[in-house]
Motif scaffolding. Structure first.
Motif: not given
Ligand SMILES: [Zn+2]
Length: 274
Positions: A3-8, A17-22
């Motif tokens: 799961k993405c650390l940012y958007c879950q 993580l997604h690069k875009e989210c980071e």
């Molecule tokens: Zn994300």
């Protein structure tokens, strides 16, 4: 599937993580930093809601948002202190920042920033010979027994007390700065940076509370309690995170208090004992 650390949301196999989210997160932090600082450089008028929205849209948790807001406060406080004491106007601007962004004392004091501002204000008043008003709110009872005319100025908790065991090996400041000077002199915060207490030649004695009053420095812990009258102090050793004190008397051992604001303690004790 990670799961993405940012958007879950799912980030794909072996991914955290997604690069875009980071990127969004990092840009958001930077933007809040710049926009909160615009209160001081007057480049833009921003409201707290706008900054909170940036945090929300950039996956920035609220405690991190508060931390950025406190850091902006601290950076500007330290800027103000770079050219000497914190003057009236500078203190007002910091107060206005707090008001404008509706920040509470608690939010601005997670890393002792508000405390540092109040101590800077206490020092200015002391140096200008103005009366100091009590600005401490104490919850609960203090373990100190003050004299009748004695006024509590500041309190530090979780202070570690160290002592020099063998006096002959103690040769003053071993850490590169020696500010042993005449009374009535103020030292800037920059003089204290990067000179933490070195615990190699000193022995830990106790951990407790330090109170500074207009007459004494007090130490209290379960096993050791004492006070030192400022006029009995013969040397003061400044550190970024502590203060070393040697009092008058043949048997007096140097004592080091670690985990106090060395800049404040040094300047306060130097100037109060005038
Ligand atoms: Zn994300």
């Amino acid at each position: 599937m990670g799961k993405c650390l940012y958007c879950q949301k799912s980030a794909g196999i072996f991914k955290k993580l997604h690069k875009e989210c980071e990127e969004k997160y990092l840009n958001g932090r930077e933007l809040i930093k710049i926009k909160s600082n615009s209160f001081f450089d007057k480049s833009e008028v921003v409201e707290i809601v706008e900054l909170e929205n940036i945090a929300d849209n950039s996956f920035i948790p609220y405690n991190e948002f508060e931390e950025i807001m406190e850091n902006t406060f601290t950076d500007n406080l330290l800027n103000f202190l770079d050219d000497g004491t914190l003057d009236d106007k500078e203190e007002d601007v910091l107060g206005e920042y707090m008001e404008h962004f509706k920040l509470t004392q608690e939010q601005l004091n997670k890393n002792d920033s508000l405390g540092k501002m109040v101590r800077a204000s206490i020092l200015r008043k002391l140096l200008n010979g103005e009366p100091s008003s009590n600005r401490l709110n104490i919850d609960g009872n203090l373990p100190f027994k003050f004299q009748k005319s004695e006024e509590l100025i500041w309190l530090f908790q979780n202070v570690e007390l160290y002592e020099q065991r063998i006096k002959t090996t103690y040769e003053g400041s071993s850490n590169g700065i020696s500010l042993r000077i005449a009374k009535g002199v103020y030292y800037r915060t920059s003089s204290f940076r990067g000179h933490p207490v070195k615990t190699t030649n000193i022995v830990p004695i106790a951990s407790g509370m330090v109170a500074l009053t207009n007459k004494h420095i007090y130490f209290s812990s379960g096993i050791k309690n004492f006070r030192i009258n400022y006029v009995k102090i013969i040397t003061l050793e400044p550190y970024s995170d502590g203060i070393g004190i040697t009092k008058d008397g043949v048997t007096a051992k140097p004592q080091v208090f670690k985990n106090v604001d060395g800049w404040f303690c040094y300047n306060f004790i130097k100037n109060i004992s005038e």
